[in-house]
Every structure is written in C-alpha cells, then in structure tokens.
Design an enzyme around this catalytic site. Structure first.
Site, short mmCIF file in Angstrom:
data_model
loop_
_atom_site.label_atom_id
_atom_site.label_comp_id
_atom_site.label_asym_id
_atom_site.label_seq_id
_atom_site.Cartn_x
_atom_site.Cartn_y
_atom_site.Cartn_z
CE LYS A 1 -4.12 -1.96 2.13
NZ LYS A 1 -5.08 -1.82 1.05
CE LYS B 1 -4.73 -11.20 -2.46
NZ LYS B 1 -4.67 -10.86 -1.04
CE LYS C 1 -12.80 -10.78 1.16
NZ LYS C 1 -11.92 -10.61 2.31
P1 TYM Z 1 -8.87 -12.21 4.01
O1 TYM Z 1 -10.23 -11.84 4.46
O2 TYM Z 1 -8.17 -11.28 3.08
O3 TYM Z 1 -8.92 -13.63 3.35
C1 TYM Z 1 -9.55 -14.71 4.00
C2 TYM Z 1 -8.85 -16.01 3.64
O4 TYM Z 1 -8.92 -16.21 2.22
C3 TYM Z 1 -7.60 -16.40 1.71
N1 TYM Z 1 -7.53 -15.80 0.37
C4 TYM Z 1 -7.13 -16.45 -0.72
N2 TYM Z 1 -6.74 -17.73 -0.91
C5 TYM Z 1 -6.43 -18.11 -2.16
N3 TYM Z 1 -6.47 -17.26 -3.23
C6 TYM Z 1 -6.85 -15.97 -3.09
N4 TYM Z 1 -6.91 -15.17 -4.13
C7 TYM Z 1 -7.21 -15.52 -1.79
N5 TYM Z 1 -7.64 -14.34 -1.30
C8 TYM Z 1 -7.82 -14.52 0.02
C9 TYM Z 1 -6.68 -15.68 2.69
O5 TYM Z 1 -5.36 -16.15 2.62
C10 TYM Z 1 -7.36 -15.99 4.01
O6 TYM Z 1 -7.00 -17.27 4.48
N6 TYM Z 1 -6.21 -10.95 8.07
C11 TYM Z 1 -7.00 -12.00 7.45
C12 TYM Z 1 -8.21 -12.41 8.27
C13 TYM Z 1 -7.88 -12.79 9.66
C14 TYM Z 1 -7.35 -14.06 10.08
C15 TYM Z 1 -7.21 -13.96 11.49
C16 TYM Z 1 -7.00 -15.23 9.40
C17 TYM Z 1 -8.04 -12.01 10.76
N7 TYM Z 1 -7.63 -12.72 11.85
C18 TYM Z 1 -6.70 -15.02 12.27
C19 TYM Z 1 -6.50 -16.29 10.18
C20 TYM Z 1 -6.34 -16.18 11.58
C21 TYM Z 1 -7.49 -11.51 6.10
O7 TYM Z 1 -7.51 -10.32 5.86
O8 TYM Z 1 -7.93 -12.52 5.27
#
Ligand code: TYM
Length: 328
Positions: A111, A193, A196
């Site tokens: 960012k 990637k 969203k």
């Molecule tokens: P987030 O919300 O961005 O994504 C949620 C989960 O989806 C996976 N992911 C993907 N996997 C494969 N290909 C993609 N294009 C893709 N985009 C997203 C992410 O790797 C993730 O597993 N900070 C975290 C959320 C979080 C969290 C936690 C996760 C908060 N606290 C504690 C595990 C443990 C996040 O922003 O994920």
C-alpha cells in the site's frame, strides 16, 4: 483434539479465492480438529467501509460460512466483535511487537509502494490483532491462503517473544497452506491475486454471483496463444490458474488434467472449468438461500460467542496477570 483458528474479513462478497484458499478447507478440517472459524469484522474497518454495505457483507459472510458446510455442532463460529477480549489482547500484543516487524508486512508495504493515501493506524497494526485472534485460543494450526502466511509467522515470533519475557503463555501456532488453491489469481490478470477489491469485477468470481455471469467470467478468462493445457505458472499463468481451480474442485492432479484436455481447444477446457465451478456454487447458493430464510444465524453466533468468550476471558486474565497490569 488439536485446535485450528482462522477468519475471513468480509470487506466485500466472499470470492472463489476465499473459498478454495480457506473456507472449503475449514469445512474439511472441522471433522478432525476443533475448528474455530470467526468473522473478522474488526479487520474490515482498517479501510473505510460504507456502513450499510458492510452490514450486508457481514450477514452474507455468516450465511456463507454455513452454506459452504461449516457445522455449528462441530465448529465454533462467531463474530470477532462479540468477544471484546480480541481488541484488548491485540493492544497488549501491539506493545510486544516492534515497528520494524510491522514495517516488513507485505500488505502494508504494498500500500505504501502504491502511494495509497490516508493509510490508517489500523492497517499498520492489524497483524497484531490477527495475532491476538490466533493466540487467544491456543491454536495449533492456522489454515490460511498464501497471502496470510507472513502474518502467521509474525504471530509465532510475537508468541515466542512473549513466552520468553513472561513465561509460557501462548501456544506457538503453525500455518497450514493448502497445496492447491493457496493463491487463486484474477481471471482478467493472472499476475494479480483474485481479490475483493478487483475494480473491473471481471477477474473475481463471487460465491453469490449469478451462474451465467460466472460462466461468462470463466469463458473470457485471460489465457495465452500456446494452445495447450499445460501447468506452467511462469509461461501460461492464466491456464495454470484455471487448472488450479479445476484441480481444487475435482481433486484431480495437474498431470491428470493435462491428459484429460490433451489436444483440446481452450474453449472446451474453460467450459469444463465453468461446469465444476457452477455446480459447486449452485449447491452453495441453494444452501445460502435456505439459511437466510431459516434465520438460524443469530443462534449460531450466540453459541459461538458463549464458547469463545469463556476461553478468551481465561486467556486474557492469564496474560494480564503475567504482565503485571492486574491488581487482583
Ligand atoms: P482475508 O479476508 O483477506 O482472506 C480470508 C482467507 O482467504 C484467503 N484468500 C485467498 N486464498 C487463495 N487465493 C486468493 N486469491 C485468496 N484471497 C484470500 C486468505 O489467505 C485468508 O486465508 N487478516 C485476514 C483475516 C484474519 C485471520 C485472522 C486469518 C483475521 N484474523 C486469524 C487467520 C487467523 C485476512 O484479511 O484474510
């Protein structure tokens, strides 16, 4: 039984990357592990969200957890803000994390590199909130997609540092990254990637997308002029990405897929990918509609909150005693 903790932040509709990289695996793991799957709603607000839209995304996310197969009788499902201890442990861990560590977090660095304006303190420090989410429940494993691995590594470093300073307090967790599907790429730009925040909307398949649109997105996915279905991430990233999606949903290996489509046109291969994706999404969407109608979400979240709160209170109490901020 070993414990797994993971969450998703619904800053938009959940997409196929979230499903294949995370949610689908939570469902598999819930049979053999205590799967704690929460909705990371505090993490959503590190970037401004329209409050009305955010509410819709949150409700959809809860319904999708269930529609994808998470079972409240096996897994613990809750909303992060229902357990206030997360924010408090997050602050304590913030005070045990160095600026140098936060400066190295790729998502923050990206960012800054893109000169994004008005970056918040939340975006900078959210990895320590994520550490709190995980360490609160003595997680053995954290199933996440590839992009979250660095945050789990930071969590480990913070846990080890805390244990060294204050005595054994936290279990040091390990990330679990799926062999296939850990990084689903955008269909319109396979160098990025699937996300969203995809502006064009063409590269991202949302779990609640109309199936005709899903078909269209897959049929117009960017490929190459090599005219061969071959798993070569470097030279054929678009095809490799479609193969990954196909493999994740069929369980087939890359060489099985190469054989299946040997000598065939990309159009045929894309139709096959679209068919498996649409079948999977049709199932999820039907369950989603039933869940929304049945109104069971409040009950599920209450059950999850009760379990998580008890654990979280115990852990926070222990932590606060260890660091000396409690007087009782
Ligand atoms: P987030 O919300 O961005 O994504 C949620 C989960 O989806 C996976 N992911 C993907 N996997 C494969 N290909 C993609 N294009 C893709 N985009 C997203 C992410 O790797 C993730 O597993 N900070 C975290 C959320 C979080 C969290 C936690 C996760 C908060 N606290 C504690 C595990 C443990 C996040 O922003 O994920």
């Amino acid at each position: 039984m070993k414990t797994m903790v993971s969450g998703i932040k619904p800053t938009g509709q959940l997409h196929l990357g979230n499903y294949l990289g995370a949610l689908k695996n939570f469902v598999t793991y819930q049979d053999d592990y205590h799967m704690i799957a929460f909705i990371a709603n505090l993490h959503c607000i590190t970037v401004y969200q329209d409050p009305k839209e955010l509410q819709t995304y949150l409700k959809d996310c809860i319904a999708l957890y269930l529609a994808c197969g998470l079972d409240p009788d096996k897994a613990t499902i809750f909303l992060q803000t229902d357990v206030l201890e997360h924010a408090q442990l997050g602050f304590i861990l913030n005070c045990n994390t160095y600026l140098g560590e936060l400066n190295r977090m790729t998502q923050y660095k990206d960012k800054v590199a893109k000169n994004e304006i008005n970056l918040t303190g939340g975006i900078y420090t959210y990895p320590t909130l994520m550490a709190a989410d995980i360490l609160m429940y003595d997680a053995d494993y954290v199933p996440v997609g590839d992009d979250q691995k660095q945050h789990v590594e930071l969590t480990r470093d913070v846990a080890i540092r805390f244990n060294n300073r204050y005595g054994e307090t936290f279990k040091v967790p390990e990330p679990i990254i799926p062999k296939t599907g850990a990084r689903i790429m955008s269909l319109s730009d396979p160098s990025k990637k699937m996300s969203k925040s995809d502006e064009s909307n063409k590269g991202c398949i949302y779990l609640l997308d109309d199936l005709k649109i899903v078909h269209k997105k897959i049929m117009s996915a960017v490929t190459d002029d090599k005219a061969q279905v071959k798993y070569d991430v470097h030279n054929q990233p678009g095809i490799a990405n479609l193969m990954t999606i196909y493999a994740s949903l069929t369980g087939k290996t890359m060489s099985e897929i190469e054989k299946e489509f040997e000598g065939q046109l990309y159009g045929n291969f894309k139709k096959a990918v679209s068919a498996v994706v649409c079948d999977e999404l049709a199932m999820i969407q039907e369950k989603y509609r039933n869940i929304v109608e049945s109104n069971i979400m409040d009950e599920v979240l209450l059950k999850g909150k009760q379990f998580a709160s008890k654990k979280a209170q115990e852990k926070l109490d222990l932590v606060q005693k260890k660091i000396g901020i409690e007087i009782r």
